[in-house]
Design a protein around this motif. Structure first.
Motif, mmCIF file in Angstrom:
data_model
loop_
_atom_site.group_PDB
_atom_site.id
_atom_site.type_symbol
_atom_site.label_atom_id
_atom_site.label_comp_id
_atom_site.label_asym_id
_atom_site.label_seq_id
_atom_site.Cartn_x
_atom_site.Cartn_y
_atom_site.Cartn_z
ATOM 1 N N LEU A 1 -67.626 23.231 0.406
ATOM 2 C CA LEU A 1 -68.061 22.460 -0.753
ATOM 3 C C LEU A 1 -69.577 22.619 -0.829
ATOM 4 C CD1 LEU A 1 -66.778 20.617 -2.960
ATOM 5 C CD2 LEU A 1 -67.564 18.654 -1.604
ATOM 6 N N SER A 2 -70.050 23.279 -1.879
ATOM 7 C CA SER A 2 -71.478 23.591 -1.979
ATOM 8 C C SER A 2 -72.227 22.673 -2.926
ATOM 9 C CB SER A 2 -71.662 25.050 -2.434
ATOM 10 O OG SER A 2 -70.934 25.310 -3.622
ATOM 11 N N GLN A 3 -71.503 21.891 -3.711
ATOM 12 C CA GLN A 3 -72.153 20.944 -4.617
ATOM 13 C C GLN A 3 -71.345 19.675 -4.690
ATOM 14 O OE1 GLN A 3 -72.146 21.555 -8.990
ATOM 15 N NE2 GLN A 3 -74.361 21.298 -8.924
ATOM 16 N N ALA A 4 -72.035 18.537 -4.639
ATOM 17 C CA ALA A 4 -71.439 17.232 -4.897
ATOM 18 C C ALA A 4 -72.567 16.360 -5.431
ATOM 19 C CB ALA A 4 -70.820 16.628 -3.649
ATOM 20 N N ARG A 5 -72.701 16.347 -6.733
ATOM 21 C CA ARG A 5 -73.825 15.673 -7.385
ATOM 22 C C ARG A 5 -73.293 14.538 -8.239
ATOM 23 N NH1 ARG A 5 -77.604 17.687 -12.276
ATOM 24 N NH2 ARG A 5 -79.505 16.522 -11.779
ATOM 25 N N LEU A 6 -73.701 13.319 -7.927
ATOM 26 C CA LEU A 6 -73.228 12.135 -8.632
ATOM 27 C C LEU A 6 -74.241 11.743 -9.706
ATOM 28 C CD1 LEU A 6 -71.046 9.901 -8.755
ATOM 29 C CD2 LEU A 6 -72.487 8.577 -7.171
ATOM 30 N N LEU A 7 -73.758 11.617 -10.941
ATOM 31 C CA LEU A 7 -74.589 11.205 -12.070
ATOM 32 C C LEU A 7 -74.040 9.908 -12.655
ATOM 33 C CD1 LEU A 7 -74.971 14.630 -13.950
ATOM 34 C CD2 LEU A 7 -76.533 13.619 -12.270
ATOM 35 N N ASN B 1 -80.974 21.863 -2.364
ATOM 36 C CA ASN B 1 -81.312 22.569 -1.135
ATOM 37 C C ASN B 1 -80.254 23.635 -0.839
ATOM 38 O OD1 ASN B 1 -81.469 23.222 1.763
ATOM 39 N ND2 ASN B 1 -82.996 21.601 1.856
ATOM 40 N N PRO B 2 -80.661 24.884 -0.605
ATOM 41 C CA PRO B 2 -79.660 25.948 -0.404
ATOM 42 C C PRO B 2 -78.845 25.818 0.869
ATOM 43 C CG PRO B 2 -81.880 26.763 0.023
ATOM 44 C CD PRO B 2 -82.042 25.404 -0.579
ATOM 45 N N THR B 3 -79.240 24.913 1.763
ATOM 46 C CA THR B 3 -78.472 24.744 2.998
ATOM 47 C C THR B 3 -77.465 23.601 2.918
ATOM 48 O OG1 THR B 3 -80.079 23.212 3.988
ATOM 49 C CG2 THR B 3 -80.448 25.568 4.329
ATOM 50 N N HIS B 4 -77.520 22.791 1.865
ATOM 51 C CA HIS B 4 -76.645 21.624 1.781
ATOM 52 C C HIS B 4 -75.194 22.015 1.549
ATOM 53 C CE1 HIS B 4 -79.958 18.454 0.635
ATOM 54 N NE2 HIS B 4 -80.138 18.997 1.823
ATOM 55 N N PHE C 1 -69.253 20.153 9.571
ATOM 56 C CA PHE C 1 -70.534 19.466 9.457
ATOM 57 C C PHE C 1 -70.936 19.421 7.997
ATOM 58 C CE2 PHE C 1 -71.912 23.863 10.182
ATOM 59 C CZ PHE C 1 -72.959 24.035 9.287
ATOM 60 N N CYS C 2 -71.789 18.446 7.682
ATOM 61 C CA CYS C 2 -72.211 18.210 6.306
ATOM 62 C C CYS C 2 -73.710 17.971 6.291
ATOM 63 C CB CYS C 2 -71.461 17.004 5.733
ATOM 64 S SG CYS C 2 -71.990 16.513 4.078
ATOM 65 N N LEU C 3 -74.404 18.663 5.396
ATOM 66 C CA LEU C 3 -75.845 18.488 5.197
ATOM 67 C C LEU C 3 -76.074 18.010 3.772
ATOM 68 C CD1 LEU C 3 -77.173 21.834 6.765
ATOM 69 C CD2 LEU C 3 -76.915 19.633 7.898
#
Length: 548
Positions: free
Chosen positions: A60-66, A47-50, A35-37
């Motif tokens: 995977l705890s981070q996926a941030r697109l800039l 968000n600490p639950t994402h 599952f993915c949040l």
């Protein structure tokens, strides 16, 4: 896992659960054990639950697109189904005169997680932009994330490998690896993520792909555990939805509720990565995407008109996990049906290969109830005979372990310092109370559990009748009638006009008005003279919460 490692209880929350935040801004995708949040932009970093979770661990705890050093502005989100979403946004230029990029992120859950990112120049002039995907993998387990615990134990590693990043984690003998691979353009890869530059003429498009795979121990889930007969998530769901019954009604709200319920059941089905087991149904997203005894049995019972094979899958999986020994820590007992199974601390991903906790008083009689009902729905006799010994072992548990003091009622009292204090469906520590608000202490005999026991005896009698075993039919019919007589005598609170939610340690009535007695109506244990009053109480203003 090393025996010396002390872990918090995997079954009981030590604190209040972490908030998921504004539900309108949370996007949840599910497919079996994945599952993915995320937020509405598609990012997960604040968000600490994402994150992306697989087999009870955040892989995977981070996926941030800039784009141009700035986050993407969210415009819209569409969900094609439970495992696929499209996020539409646009870049945020540093000045109004600068052109914008349209950003479309198409995300899907399959073996684990894939994302296609489309960058489109919608302007009338050529433009260039620096793009960055910041990523990380903390390998936090779902219990730590749910409780808000920070700081993951174990050794972490990250290394670049061509156009991929390899994240590793090890704690004792348990090892996890996540590999995130990028394709479509050449990027600069570092432990922090991927950086590349796009040069786009007017109306030109650049598309890149990210693919996430996971290894439990040395076994790559997608590469080695992929079973050719199992289609991908989207195709699997489409085939299932096409086969289930359709509802035609002039009531739009009823039709919408039915369609949503069907979609939810489809999304909650758990498929064995090895292909050895039939699908079962998970308890719920996001934190309970695993097999729970009680939840799966009741849900499969209710879903019989939709897909009887779910009930068979649940029964076969739970039969495989049925207790065979006495273990104080896991609360396993011979014949007991388990409460919950998890994949933490194991080196493979299967429906029945994880760590198992048995602290449930109701799953065991419900196992017999579901088998009896599935028999009524036409279960093949040869399959019935394969499962019947497991039902008889469940009935033996009810007699030898479930009835702790020989009074004819099923009670619970945890034997584990890490176990659940309350072991019915209201399993929070303060879930069972007296009418004056006092919290009831175990051992407790819940009213609905006696209803399940009654229904289990009736179910076993009906199976005996089908098989032409008259003596067994009479034996279990008598047990059912005796329990019904005792129950209506001991649980009925004459003063209030309802059934006690439980009998306490001294057999006193825990006399609060609660919805538990609705389960008693369903099971058939309620005597005719009390049925109408129970129904009236359940529909009375004190029971109306605004939610049902």
């Amino acid at each position: 896992m090393s025996p010396s490692t002390v872990q918090p209880s995997p079954w009981v929350l030590a604190t209040e659960p972490t908030s998921l935040g504004d539900p309108t801004s949370l996007i949840t995708l599910v497919d079996g054990q994945t599952f993915c949040l995320s937020g509405r932009s598609g990012d997960f970093n604040n968000n600490p639950t994402h994150g992306v979770f697989f087999a009870d661990m955040r892989v995977l705890s981070q996926a941030r697109l800039l784009v141009g050093g700035a986050p993407v502005e969210s415009l819209a989100v569409t969900l094609a189904d439970a495992s696929n979403a499209t996020f539409v946004g646009r870049s945020q230029p540093s000045s109004p005169s600068e052109p914008r990029l349209l950003v479309v992120r198409r995300r899907s859950l399959g073996s684990v997680w894939q994302e296609e990112i489309e960058l489109r120049n919608t302007g009338g002039v050529a433009m260039s932009a620096a793009i960055e995907m910041q990523v990380a993998a903390d390998f936090a387990d779902v219990f730590a994330v749910k409780e808000g615990r920070t700081g993951v134990e174990g050794a972490h590693s990250v290394e670049a490998d061509g156009q991929s990043l390899l994240f590793g984690w090890r704690l004792g003998d348990v090892h996890r690896t996540t590999k995130l691979t990028m394709a479509g353009v050449e990027a600069e890869v570092s432990p922090k993520g991927f950086v590349w530059t796009v040069h786009l003429d007017r109306h030109e498009v650049c598309i890149v792909h990210f693919d996430l795979t996971v290894a439990l121990g040395g076994r790559w889930i997608e590469r080695n555990d992929h079973h050719p007969s199992l289609p991908n998530a989207a195709a699997r769901n489409r085939h299932w939805l096409a086969a289930v019954p359709k509802l035609r009604t002039v009531d739009r709200k009823l039709g919408a509720a039915y369609d949503r319920s069907i979609a939810d059941i489809g999304a909650l089905r758990l498929h064995d990565p090895t292909g050895h087991h039939r699908p079962v149904i998970a308890a719920g997203a996001p934190w309970y995407m695993t097999l729970f005894g009680r939840d799966a049995l009741i849900s499969a019972y209710m879903a019989l008109p939709i897909d009887p094979s779910l009930a068979l899958g649940v029964l076969q999986a739970l039969a495989e996990l049925q207790g065979t020994a006495v273990d104080q820590m896991t609360e396993e007992q011979p014949g007991r049906i388990m409460h919950e199974t998890r994949n933490l601390g194991v080196e493979g991903s299967t429906l029945t290969g994880g760590s198992t906790y048995f602290g449930s008083v109701d799953a065991t009689p419900l196992f017999v109830v579901l088998l009896g009902e599935l028999s009524r729905w036409g279960l093949l006799e040869e399959v019935l005979l394969e499962l019947l010994p497991h039902a008889d072992r469940a009935l033996a548990w009810m007699r030898d372990y479930g009835d702790r003091d020989g009074d004819g009622y099923l009670e619970y009292l945890t034997t584990s310092e890490r176990g659940l204090v309350n072991q019915g469906w209201k399993d929070s520590g303060d879930g069972i109370r007296y009418h004056d608000g006092r919290i009831a202490e175990a051992p407790l005999a819940l009213c609905e559990v006696q209803g399940y026991a009654y229904a289990a005896y009736r179910a076993r009698a009906s199976i005996a009748a089908r098989l032409g075993r008259a003596d067994e039919e009479a034996e279990f019919s008598l047990l059912a009638q005796q329990l019904k007589d005792r129950f209506n005598r001991d649980f009925w609170v004459q003063e209030h006009g309802w059934f006690a939610v439980a009998l306490g340690p001294d057999k006193e009535q825990v006399d609060s008005l609660a919805s538990n007695m609705g389960h008693c109506l369903w099971s058939g244990i309620v005597a005719d003279e009390h049925a109408a009053e129970v129904a009236r109480r359940l529909m009375s203003p004190p029971m109306w919460s605004g939610w049902g």
